[in-house]
Design an enzyme around this catalytic site. Structure first.
Site, PDB file in Angstrom:
ATOM      1  N   ASN A 291       5.006  -0.952   4.796  1.00 41.36           N
ATOM      2  CA  ASN A 291       5.534  -2.307   4.991  1.00 41.36           C
ATOM      3  C   ASN A 291       6.596  -2.287   6.090  1.00 41.36           C
ATOM      4  O   ASN A 291       7.350  -1.307   6.242  1.00 41.36           O
ATOM      5  CB  ASN A 291       6.043  -2.932   3.690  1.00 41.36           C
ATOM      6  CG  ASN A 291       7.001  -2.096   2.893  1.00 41.36           C
ATOM      7  OD1 ASN A 291       6.980  -0.870   2.951  1.00 41.36           O
ATOM      8  ND2 ASN A 291       7.862  -2.739   2.129  1.00 41.36           N
TER       9      ASN A 291
ATOM     10  N   GLU B 196       9.479  -4.828   7.357  1.00 48.54           N
ATOM     11  CA  GLU B 196      10.205  -6.073   7.068  1.00 48.54           C
ATOM     12  C   GLU B 196      10.939  -6.579   8.311  1.00 48.54           C
ATOM     13  O   GLU B 196      11.059  -5.874   9.321  1.00 48.54           O
ATOM     14  CB  GLU B 196      11.172  -5.844   5.899  1.00 48.54           C
ATOM     15  CG  GLU B 196      10.413  -5.501   4.628  1.00 48.54           C
ATOM     16  CD  GLU B 196      11.305  -5.405   3.395  1.00 48.54           C
ATOM     17  OE1 GLU B 196      12.538  -5.319   3.543  1.00 48.54           O
ATOM     18  OE2 GLU B 196      10.736  -5.415   2.283  1.00 48.54           O
TER      19      GLU B 196
ATOM     20  N   CYS C  68       3.032  -6.430   4.877  1.00 49.94           N
ATOM     21  CA  CYS C  68       2.793  -5.464   3.788  1.00 49.94           C
ATOM     22  C   CYS C  68       2.115  -4.205   4.324  1.00 49.94           C
ATOM     23  O   CYS C  68       1.421  -4.232   5.352  1.00 49.94           O
ATOM     24  CB  CYS C  68       1.882  -6.068   2.731  1.00 49.94           C
ATOM     25  SG  CYS C  68       2.617  -7.382   1.754  1.00 49.94           S
TER      26      CYS C  68
ATOM     27  N   GLU D 171      -0.483  -2.670   3.150  1.00 47.38           N
ATOM     28  CA  GLU D 171      -1.955  -2.774   3.169  1.00 47.38           C
ATOM     29  C   GLU D 171      -2.438  -3.423   4.457  1.00 47.38           C
ATOM     30  O   GLU D 171      -3.400  -2.986   5.083  1.00 47.38           O
ATOM     31  CB  GLU D 171      -2.438  -3.622   1.987  1.00 47.38           C
ATOM     32  CG  GLU D 171      -2.138  -3.046   0.628  1.00 47.38           C
ATOM     33  CD  GLU D 171      -0.783  -3.520   0.083  1.00 47.38           C
ATOM     34  OE1 GLU D 171       0.186  -3.633   0.871  1.00 47.38           O
ATOM     35  OE2 GLU D 171      -0.704  -3.752  -1.125  1.00 47.38           O
TER      36      GLU D 171
ATOM     37  N   CYS E  21      -0.600  -7.757  -2.968  1.00 46.91           N
ATOM     38  CA  CYS E  21      -0.281  -9.188  -3.086  1.00 46.91           C
ATOM     39  C   CYS E  21      -1.533 -10.023  -2.788  1.00 46.91           C
ATOM     40  O   CYS E  21      -2.553  -9.507  -2.310  1.00 46.91           O
ATOM     41  CB  CYS E  21       0.862  -9.556  -2.132  1.00 46.91           C
ATOM     42  SG  CYS E  21       0.353  -9.754  -0.410  1.00 46.91           S
TER      43      CYS E  21
ATOM     44  N   CYS F 233      -2.851  -9.899   0.845  1.00 46.00           N
ATOM     45  CA  CYS F 233      -3.528  -8.630   1.162  1.00 46.00           C
ATOM     46  C   CYS F 233      -4.890  -8.560   0.484  1.00 46.00           C
ATOM     47  O   CYS F 233      -5.853  -8.036   1.062  1.00 46.00           O
ATOM     48  CB  CYS F 233      -2.660  -7.442   0.769  1.00 46.00           C
ATOM     49  SG  CYS F 233      -1.233  -7.254   1.867  1.00 46.00           S
TER      50      CYS F 233
HETATM   51  N1  THU Z   1       4.757  -5.187  -0.291  1.00 49.43           N
HETATM   52  C1  THU Z   1       3.764  -4.414   0.227  1.00 49.43           C
HETATM   53  O1  THU Z   1       3.920  -3.784   1.268  1.00 49.43           O
HETATM   54  N2  THU Z   1       2.605  -4.363  -0.450  1.00 49.43           N
HETATM   55  C2  THU Z   1       2.376  -4.929  -1.664  1.00 49.43           C
HETATM   56  O2  THU Z   1       1.299  -4.784  -2.220  1.00 49.43           O
HETATM   57  C3  THU Z   1       3.419  -5.733  -2.307  1.00 49.43           C
HETATM   58  C4  THU Z   1       4.631  -5.984  -1.479  1.00 49.43           C
HETATM   59  C5  THU Z   1       6.036  -5.216   0.410  1.00 49.43           C
HETATM   60  C6  THU Z   1       6.382  -6.503   1.087  1.00 49.43           C
HETATM   61  C7  THU Z   1       7.898  -6.409   1.151  1.00 49.43           C
HETATM   62  O3  THU Z   1       8.255  -5.637   2.284  1.00 49.43           O
HETATM   63  C8  THU Z   1       8.267  -5.616  -0.084  1.00 49.43           C
HETATM   64  O4  THU Z   1       7.079  -4.970  -0.511  1.00 49.43           O
HETATM   65  C9  THU Z   1       8.824  -6.467  -1.224  1.00 49.43           C
HETATM   66  O5  THU Z   1       7.997  -7.537  -1.480  1.00 49.43           O
END
Ligand code: THU
Length: 126
Positions: free
Chosen positions: A42, A44, A53, A55, A86, A89
């Protein structure tokens, strides 16, 4: 590539996560029909909605290298507990692996595997 190897690659990818806002580091490893594996973490942003994310990072890396058919994706987080993809994704994965598998791992629960269509029945399609 077996699930254990794929999970290891996802754990390595999670170390590269850029998640200073949530502190929730996620890694993914995507196995393509070609046999190639693409990892992602991920990423941010201070404008939270611009975050990506793990994925989707892996999917976009793969597609941008010419891959179109995926077999399975392993997803882990460094916080513990299973990390389910999520909704966005799930939809993105359904484009390239409608019959694909989702492999999750946590120290407490071990390896859990799901069909993508179990997690996203009736995916949107044009
Ligand atoms: N996140 C992912 O990378 N993948 C997931 O399946 C769920 C959430 C990340 C997004 C964000 O950077 C952090 O987790 C918190 O939501």
């Amino acid at each position: 590539m077996d699930n254990t190897q794929l999970i290891k690659l996802a754990q390595e990818a999670a170390k590269k996560a850029y998640a200073p806002y949530s502190g929730f580091n996620v890694g993914a490893a995507l196995l393509c029909k070609s046999g190639n594996v693409y990892t992602g973490c991920n990423v941010e942003n201070s404008s939270y909605g611009a975050s990506n994310c793990a994925e989707r990072t892996a999917v976009f890396k793969a597609v941008s290298e010419g891959e179109r058919d995926f077999v399975k994706i392993a997803i882990v987080s460094e916080k513990g507990g299973l990390t389910f993809p999520c909704g966005i994704c799930r939809q993105v994965l359904s484009e390239f692996m409608p019959n694909g598998r989702i492999v999750l791992y946590s120290d407490e629960q071990g390896i859990k595997e799901f069909a993508l269509n179990e997690l996203l029945p009736y995916a949107f399609k044009l």
